[in-house]
Design a protein around this motif. Structure first.
Motif, short mmCIF file in Angstrom:
data_model
loop_
_atom_site.label_atom_id
_atom_site.label_comp_id
_atom_site.label_asym_id
_atom_site.label_seq_id
_atom_site.Cartn_x
_atom_site.Cartn_y
_atom_site.Cartn_z
N GLU A 179 7.63 18.65 -34.38
CA GLU A 179 8.74 19.54 -34.70
C GLU A 179 8.20 20.92 -35.07
N THR A 180 9.04 21.93 -34.98
CA THR A 180 8.67 23.27 -35.40
C THR A 180 9.25 23.53 -36.79
N VAL A 181 8.37 23.82 -37.74
CA VAL A 181 8.77 24.06 -39.13
C VAL A 181 8.15 25.37 -39.60
N ASN A 182 8.97 26.28 -40.05
CA ASN A 182 8.49 27.59 -40.51
C ASN A 182 7.61 28.28 -39.47
N GLY A 183 8.00 28.12 -38.20
CA GLY A 183 7.27 28.76 -37.11
C GLY A 183 6.01 28.06 -36.68
N LYS A 184 5.71 26.91 -37.28
CA LYS A 184 4.49 26.17 -36.92
C LYS A 184 4.85 24.84 -36.28
N THR A 185 4.04 24.45 -35.30
CA THR A 185 4.19 23.13 -34.70
C THR A 185 3.54 22.10 -35.60
N ALA A 186 4.30 21.10 -35.98
CA ALA A 186 3.79 20.12 -36.94
C ALA A 186 4.26 18.72 -36.55
N THR A 187 3.49 17.73 -36.96
CA THR A 187 3.86 16.32 -36.75
C THR A 187 4.59 15.83 -37.98
N HIS A 188 5.74 15.22 -37.76
CA HIS A 188 6.60 14.74 -38.84
C HIS A 188 6.27 13.28 -39.13
N TYR A 189 5.80 13.02 -40.34
CA TYR A 189 5.50 11.66 -40.77
C TYR A 189 6.48 11.26 -41.88
N ARG A 190 6.82 9.99 -41.91
CA ARG A 190 7.66 9.46 -42.99
C ARG A 190 6.95 8.27 -43.63
N ALA A 191 6.90 8.29 -44.95
CA ALA A 191 6.25 7.22 -45.70
C ALA A 191 7.20 6.74 -46.79
N VAL A 192 7.27 5.43 -46.98
CA VAL A 192 8.15 4.86 -47.99
C VAL A 192 7.30 4.06 -48.98
N VAL A 193 7.44 4.41 -50.25
CA VAL A 193 6.77 3.67 -51.32
C VAL A 193 7.82 2.76 -51.95
N ASP A 194 7.61 1.45 -51.87
CA ASP A 194 8.61 0.53 -52.41
C ASP A 194 8.45 0.36 -53.91
N GLN A 195 9.40 -0.33 -54.51
CA GLN A 195 9.44 -0.46 -55.97
C GLN A 195 8.18 -1.12 -56.51
N GLU A 196 7.60 -2.03 -55.75
CA GLU A 196 6.41 -2.75 -56.18
C GLU A 196 5.24 -1.80 -56.41
N ARG A 197 5.18 -0.73 -55.61
CA ARG A 197 4.05 0.20 -55.70
C ARG A 197 4.39 1.49 -56.44
N MET A 198 5.62 1.63 -56.88
CA MET A 198 6.01 2.87 -57.54
C MET A 198 5.25 3.09 -58.84
N GLY A 199 4.89 2.00 -59.51
CA GLY A 199 4.15 2.14 -60.75
C GLY A 199 2.83 2.88 -60.57
N SER A 200 2.26 2.80 -59.37
CA SER A 200 1.00 3.49 -59.10
C SER A 200 1.17 4.99 -59.07
N LEU A 201 2.41 5.46 -58.94
CA LEU A 201 2.68 6.89 -58.86
C LEU A 201 3.01 7.51 -60.21
N GLU A 202 2.97 6.74 -61.28
CA GLU A 202 3.37 7.27 -62.58
C GLU A 202 2.55 8.49 -62.98
N ASP A 203 1.26 8.51 -62.63
CA ASP A 203 0.45 9.66 -63.01
C ASP A 203 0.92 10.94 -62.33
N ALA A 204 1.37 10.81 -61.08
CA ALA A 204 1.81 11.99 -60.35
C ALA A 204 3.25 12.36 -60.68
N PHE A 205 4.10 11.35 -60.90
CA PHE A 205 5.51 11.60 -61.18
C PHE A 205 5.91 10.77 -62.40
N GLY A 206 5.56 11.22 -63.56
CA GLY A 206 5.83 10.46 -64.78
C GLY A 206 7.29 10.07 -64.89
N GLY A 207 7.55 8.80 -65.26
CA GLY A 207 8.91 8.35 -65.48
C GLY A 207 9.63 7.83 -64.26
N LEU A 208 8.95 7.66 -63.16
CA LEU A 208 9.62 7.20 -61.94
C LEU A 208 10.25 5.83 -62.13
#
Length: 275
Positions: A179-208
């Motif tokens: 896709e073209t984003v902000n004038g640049k050609t880029a590859t669009h990736y989608r990633a889903v973090v499920d509830q089981e692994r959300m606890g691993s993200l607490e350091d980056a997003f406290g209180g998730l």
């Protein structure tokens, strides 16, 4: 003659059956092949996202336009420099009205700094109170997010770089194409973090884990230089969008002079304790 005819018919039927079997679909084999293809694709996607994460971490800063929508009102946009090379810090302009800070700043935008775990808001000097004659209002992150949330913002946690690091916890990933984003050609990736692994993200997003979200969807657009162009994260009612530019710009975010700063941390903590 009849015996020969029957034998010939059986032979032709067997040959046809063998040919048909050779060309037909084997469910077990096809399932295994598809699983292998999915695994191979996932590995390639994760490799691309890992390269982008490493590059982002290495460059240490970027110009970012970040918009946060908590689902309760007007999204708040902050545009400026974010740094994570030597601790998380930023120097941005924020929409005054969207942040509901009109009582403290008449200008349509307000400069906001984050450095050493504290927020500094460029306000109009007030006539009385803690901000009397002061140009800056200080609020420690602990008064906003609590001690646990404040710790989550230590180091480079909470930064755009930390958001990229969170991609490694994704269970489901897919390549959505170019896709073209902000004038640049880029590859669009989608990633889903499920509830089981959300606890691993607490350091980056406290209180998730307390936000009510059951998963986090992270869309990231990566350009040919293995750098993110855009990242969108959705968890629960919250949506955070980031557009990246000018990676690696050297910047040092410093706290304003103490003489020009009024500290409202204690007042906000007392107000919070009082409900």
């Amino acid at each position: 003659m009849k015996v020969k005819y029957t034998a010939a018919w059986v032979g032709l039927t067997a040959a046809a059956l063998a040919a048909a079997t050779g060309c037909s679909s084997d469910p077990v084999r096809d399932t295994a092949q598809k699983a292998a293809e999915v695994a191979d694709s996932s590995e390639k996607i994760m490799a691309a996202l890992t390269r982008a994460t490493d590059r982002t971490e290495q460059l240490g800063s970027a110009e970012v336009r970040m918009t946060t929508d908590v689902g309760t009102g007007t999204p708040v946009a902050m545009d400026g420099t974010y740094s994570w090379g030597d601790g998380y810090a930023f120097d941005v302009q924020m929409d005054t009205a969207a942040a509901q800070m009109q009582q403290l700043q008449d200008a349509p935008t307000m400069r906001v700094l984050f450095v050493d775990g504290a927020y500094y808001y460029d306000v109009d000097p007030q006539a009385t109170g803690p901000l009397a004659g002061k140009e800056w209002m200080k609020v420690d992150s602990s008064a906003v997010f609590g001690e646990q949330g404040s710790q989550a913002l230590s180091g480079s946690n909470g930064s755009p770089s930390a958001s990229m690091k969170g991609l490694k916890y994704a269970k489901d990933v897919e390549n959505l194409g170019s896709e073209t984003v902000n004038g640049k050609t880029a590859t669009h990736y989608r990633a889903v973090v499920d509830q089981e692994r959300m606890g691993s993200l607490e350091d980056a997003f406290g209180g998730l884990t307390d936000s009510g979200a059951t998963s986090i969807t992270m869309d990231v657009w990566v350009d040919a230089e293995d750098l993110p162009v855009r990242m969108v994260q959705e968890f629960g009612a919250m949506k955070v969008s980031m557009d990246f530019a000018e990676f690696g710009r050297t910047v040092v975010v410093k706290a304003p002079p103490a003489a020009q700063t009024g500290d409202l941390t204690e007042a906000l903590e007392e107000a919070g304790a009082a409900g």
